[in-house]
Design a protein around this motif. Structure first.
Motif, PDB file in Angstrom:
ATOM      1  N   GLN A  19      43.435  43.560  33.912  1.00 41.69           N
ATOM      2  CA  GLN A  19      44.222  42.335  33.884  1.00 41.69           C
ATOM      3  C   GLN A  19      44.366  41.765  35.292  1.00 41.69           C
ATOM      4  O   GLN A  19      44.186  40.564  35.508  1.00 41.69           O
ATOM      5  N   GLY A  20      44.663  42.624  36.250  1.00 43.46           N
ATOM      6  CA  GLY A  20      44.816  42.171  37.632  1.00 43.46           C
ATOM      7  C   GLY A  20      43.558  41.537  38.187  1.00 43.46           C
ATOM      8  O   GLY A  20      43.595  40.466  38.795  1.00 43.46           O
ATOM      9  N   TYR A  21      42.424  42.203  37.980  1.00 41.45           N
ATOM     10  CA  TYR A  21      41.168  41.655  38.501  1.00 41.45           C
ATOM     11  C   TYR A  21      40.728  40.408  37.745  1.00 41.45           C
ATOM     12  O   TYR A  21      40.305  39.423  38.362  1.00 41.45           O
ATOM     13  N   LEU A  22      40.787  40.438  36.427  1.00 34.71           N
ATOM     14  CA  LEU A  22      40.358  39.267  35.658  1.00 34.71           C
ATOM     15  C   LEU A  22      41.176  38.039  36.039  1.00 34.71           C
ATOM     16  O   LEU A  22      40.634  36.949  36.214  1.00 34.71           O
ATOM     17  N   GLN A  23      42.487  38.209  36.169  1.00 34.20           N
ATOM     18  CA  GLN A  23      43.337  37.077  36.538  1.00 34.20           C
ATOM     19  C   GLN A  23      43.004  36.585  37.942  1.00 34.20           C
ATOM     20  O   GLN A  23      42.926  35.383  38.187  1.00 34.20           O
ATOM     21  N   THR A  24      42.760  37.503  38.859  1.00 34.00           N
ATOM     22  CA  THR A  24      42.417  37.127  40.226  1.00 34.00           C
ATOM     23  C   THR A  24      41.098  36.359  40.268  1.00 34.00           C
ATOM     24  O   THR A  24      41.007  35.299  40.899  1.00 34.00           O
ATOM     25  N   PHE A  25      40.072  36.885  39.592  1.00 35.74           N
ATOM     26  CA  PHE A  25      38.762  36.239  39.639  1.00 35.74           C
ATOM     27  C   PHE A  25      38.742  34.919  38.873  1.00 35.74           C
ATOM     28  O   PHE A  25      38.049  33.987  39.262  1.00 35.74           O
ATOM     29  N   ALA A  26      39.493  34.819  37.800  1.00 38.74           N
ATOM     30  CA  ALA A  26      39.530  33.580  37.022  1.00 38.74           C
ATOM     31  C   ALA A  26      40.466  32.555  37.640  1.00 38.74           C
ATOM     32  O   ALA A  26      40.336  31.362  37.382  1.00 38.74           O
ATOM     33  N   ASP A  27      41.420  33.027  38.424  1.00 35.72           N
ATOM     34  CA  ASP A  27      42.412  32.181  39.057  1.00 35.72           C
ATOM     35  C   ASP A  27      43.209  31.453  37.983  1.00 35.72           C
ATOM     36  O   ASP A  27      43.650  32.070  37.020  1.00 35.72           O
ATOM     37  N   ASP A  28      43.348  30.145  38.100  1.00 37.71           N
ATOM     38  CA  ASP A  28      44.166  29.415  37.134  1.00 37.71           C
ATOM     39  C   ASP A  28      43.365  28.918  35.932  1.00 37.71           C
ATOM     40  O   ASP A  28      43.843  28.126  35.141  1.00 37.71           O
ATOM     41  N   ARG A  29      42.149  29.404  35.773  1.00 41.79           N
ATOM     42  CA  ARG A  29      41.303  28.981  34.657  1.00 41.79           C
ATOM     43  C   ARG A  29      41.467  29.867  33.426  1.00 41.79           C
ATOM     44  O   ARG A  29      40.803  29.650  32.422  1.00 41.79           O
ATOM     45  N   ALA A  30      42.328  30.888  33.530  1.00 40.48           N
ATOM     46  CA  ALA A  30      42.540  31.781  32.386  1.00 40.48           C
ATOM     47  C   ALA A  30      43.946  32.356  32.427  1.00 40.48           C
ATOM     48  O   ALA A  30      44.565  32.446  33.492  1.00 40.48           O
ATOM     49  N   GLU A  31      44.419  32.701  31.258  1.00 41.16           N
ATOM     50  CA  GLU A  31      45.646  33.494  31.122  1.00 41.16           C
ATOM     51  C   GLU A  31      45.179  34.858  30.649  1.00 41.16           C
ATOM     52  O   GLU A  31      44.504  34.961  29.617  1.00 41.16           O
ATOM     53  N   VAL A  32      45.530  35.892  31.392  1.00 42.81           N
ATOM     54  CA  VAL A  32      45.076  37.232  31.066  1.00 42.81           C
ATOM     55  C   VAL A  32      46.286  38.101  30.733  1.00 42.81           C
ATOM     56  O   VAL A  32      47.277  38.105  31.462  1.00 42.81           O
ATOM     57  N   TYR A  33      46.170  38.799  29.622  1.00 39.81           N
ATOM     58  CA  TYR A  33      47.223  39.689  29.136  1.00 39.81           C
ATOM     59  C   TYR A  33      46.626  41.084  28.982  1.00 39.81           C
ATOM     60  O   TYR A  33      45.422  41.234  28.819  1.00 39.81           O
ATOM     61  N   SER A  34      47.501  42.087  28.967  1.00 37.61           N
ATOM     62  CA  SER A  34      47.039  43.425  28.636  1.00 37.61           C
ATOM     63  C   SER A  34      48.052  44.067  27.711  1.00 37.61           C
ATOM     64  O   SER A  34      49.236  43.734  27.731  1.00 37.61           O
ATOM     65  N   ALA A  35      47.538  44.988  26.887  1.00 34.99           N
ATOM     66  CA  ALA A  35      48.404  45.660  25.922  1.00 34.99           C
ATOM     67  C   ALA A  35      47.799  47.002  25.562  1.00 34.99           C
ATOM     68  O   ALA A  35      46.639  47.284  25.875  1.00 34.99           O
ATOM     69  N   TRP A 135      32.052  32.117  31.077  1.00 35.29           N
ATOM     70  CA  TRP A 135      32.349  30.704  30.915  1.00 35.29           C
ATOM     71  C   TRP A 135      32.722  30.003  32.198  1.00 35.29           C
ATOM     72  O   TRP A 135      33.136  28.869  32.189  1.00 35.29           O
ATOM     73  N   LEU A 136      32.524  30.656  33.299  1.00 35.81           N
ATOM     74  CA  LEU A 136      32.840  30.001  34.558  1.00 35.81           C
ATOM     75  C   LEU A 136      31.606  29.881  35.439  1.00 35.81           C
ATOM     76  O   LEU A 136      31.702  29.790  36.645  1.00 35.81           O
ATOM     77  N   GLU A 137      30.426  29.870  34.811  1.00 38.87           N
ATOM     78  CA  GLU A 137      29.182  29.858  35.571  1.00 38.87           C
ATOM     79  C   GLU A 137      29.121  28.717  36.575  1.00 38.87           C
ATOM     80  O   GLU A 137      28.625  28.877  37.673  1.00 38.87           O
ATOM     81  N   SER A 138      29.608  27.569  36.197  1.00 36.48           N
ATOM     82  CA  SER A 138      29.471  26.410  37.061  1.00 36.48           C
ATOM     83  C   SER A 138      30.587  26.300  38.086  1.00 36.48           C
ATOM     84  O   SER A 138      30.577  25.411  38.921  1.00 36.48           O
ATOM     85  N   GLN A 139      31.554  27.193  38.017  1.00 40.13           N
ATOM     86  CA  GLN A 139      32.673  27.153  38.943  1.00 40.13           C
ATOM     87  C   GLN A 139      32.663  28.418  39.790  1.00 40.13           C
ATOM     88  O   GLN A 139      32.373  29.496  39.276  1.00 40.13           O
ATOM     89  N   PRO A 140      33.003  28.310  41.048  1.00 40.58           N
ATOM     90  CA  PRO A 140      33.003  29.518  41.883  1.00 40.58           C
ATOM     91  C   PRO A 140      34.061  30.510  41.409  1.00 40.58           C
ATOM     92  O   PRO A 140      35.135  30.121  40.973  1.00 40.58           O
ATOM     93  N   VAL A 141      33.716  31.787  41.477  1.00 41.47           N
ATOM     94  CA  VAL A 141      34.629  32.841  41.099  1.00 41.47           C
ATOM     95  C   VAL A 141      35.454  33.203  42.317  1.00 41.47           C
ATOM     96  O   VAL A 141      34.918  33.397  43.404  1.00 41.47           O
ATOM     97  N   ASN A 142      36.761  33.255  42.166  1.00 41.85           N
ATOM     98  CA  ASN A 142      37.628  33.710  43.234  1.00 41.85           C
ATOM     99  C   ASN A 142      37.184  35.111  43.604  1.00 41.85           C
ATOM    100  O   ASN A 142      37.090  35.992  42.749  1.00 41.85           O
ATOM    101  N   ASP A 143      36.883  35.359  44.869  1.00 45.55           N
ATOM    102  CA  ASP A 143      36.372  36.672  45.273  1.00 45.55           C
ATOM    103  C   ASP A 143      37.465  37.698  45.472  1.00 45.55           C
ATOM    104  O   ASP A 143      37.214  38.823  45.880  1.00 45.55           O
ATOM    105  N   GLY A 144      38.709  37.331  45.182  1.00 43.07           N
ATOM    106  CA  GLY A 144      39.805  38.271  45.302  1.00 43.07           C
ATOM    107  C   GLY A 144      40.446  38.292  46.670  1.00 43.07           C
ATOM    108  O   GLY A 144      41.375  39.044  46.916  1.00 43.07           O
ATOM    109  N   THR A 145      39.978  37.427  47.564  1.00 43.18           N
ATOM    110  CA  THR A 145      40.547  37.390  48.897  1.00 43.18           C
ATOM    111  C   THR A 145      41.992  36.929  48.828  1.00 43.18           C
ATOM    112  O   THR A 145      42.305  35.928  48.193  1.00 43.18           O
ATOM    113  N   VAL A 146      42.852  37.683  49.466  1.00 42.69           N
ATOM    114  CA  VAL A 146      44.262  37.319  49.519  1.00 42.69           C
ATOM    115  C   VAL A 146      44.494  36.580  50.820  1.00 42.69           C
ATOM    116  O   VAL A 146      44.158  37.061  51.901  1.00 42.69           O
ATOM    117  N   TYR A 147      45.049  35.386  50.716  1.00 46.64           N
ATOM    118  CA  TYR A 147      45.298  34.562  51.912  1.00 46.64           C
ATOM    119  C   TYR A 147      46.743  34.610  52.289  1.00 46.64           C
ATOM    120  O   TYR A 147      47.618  34.721  51.516  1.00 46.64           O
TER     121      TYR A 147
END
Length: 147
Positions: A19-35, A135-147
């Protein structure tokens, strides 16, 4: 916006890290849940090894899968075999994806912290590839860099 659910047995380590990685890489383009099918609480070592890689999951909670039956997910990802076996009963038209990761801390011959780090690294690779390929092929993937 896409919705992703990550399922594991205990919702304590593998699904939390995913969940942490998927949300980071998708940024605001996805809502990620875990259960989980039998939630146990988030393991402190999962929080620790994710923090080592700049991802804060300390605010995550361990939730039962029933909490999310009314959410229309696009993807349901199972990260352990037990969750996969129970996943067909999850009421969703979401695309179901399975990728089993070792249970961190339960790998023979590997100390617990090293095991958590190895599983974290496998989940990171999977998560980045998933976001890039689905589904994000055309958009850059957030590389996880924390600013």
């Amino acid at each position: 916006m896409k919705r992703i659910l990550v399922l594991c047995t205990g919702n304590s380590a593998r699904s939390q890290m995913a969940q942490g990685y998927l949300q980071t890489f998708a940024d605001d383009r996805a809502e990620v849940y875990s259960a989980g099918v039998v939630p146990h609480g988030v393991k402190p070592l999962a929080i620790q090894v994710m923090a080592e890689d700049g991802i804060d999951i300390s605010h995550h909670t361990s939730n039962h899968v029933d909490k999310y039956t009314d959410i229309p997910f696009d993807y349901v990802i199972t990260v352990c075999d037990n969750a996969r076996e129970q996943c067909p009963f999850f009421p969703s038209s979401a695309e179901k994806i399975h990728h089993s990761f070792p249970d961190p801390g339960h790998q023979p011959g590997i100390d617990t912290l090293t095991s958590f780090r190895q599983v974290r690294d496998e989940i990171k690779i999977f998560s980045k590839e998933f976001i890039s390929s689905k589904w994000l092929e055309s958009q850059p993937v957030n590389d996880g860099t924390v600013y």
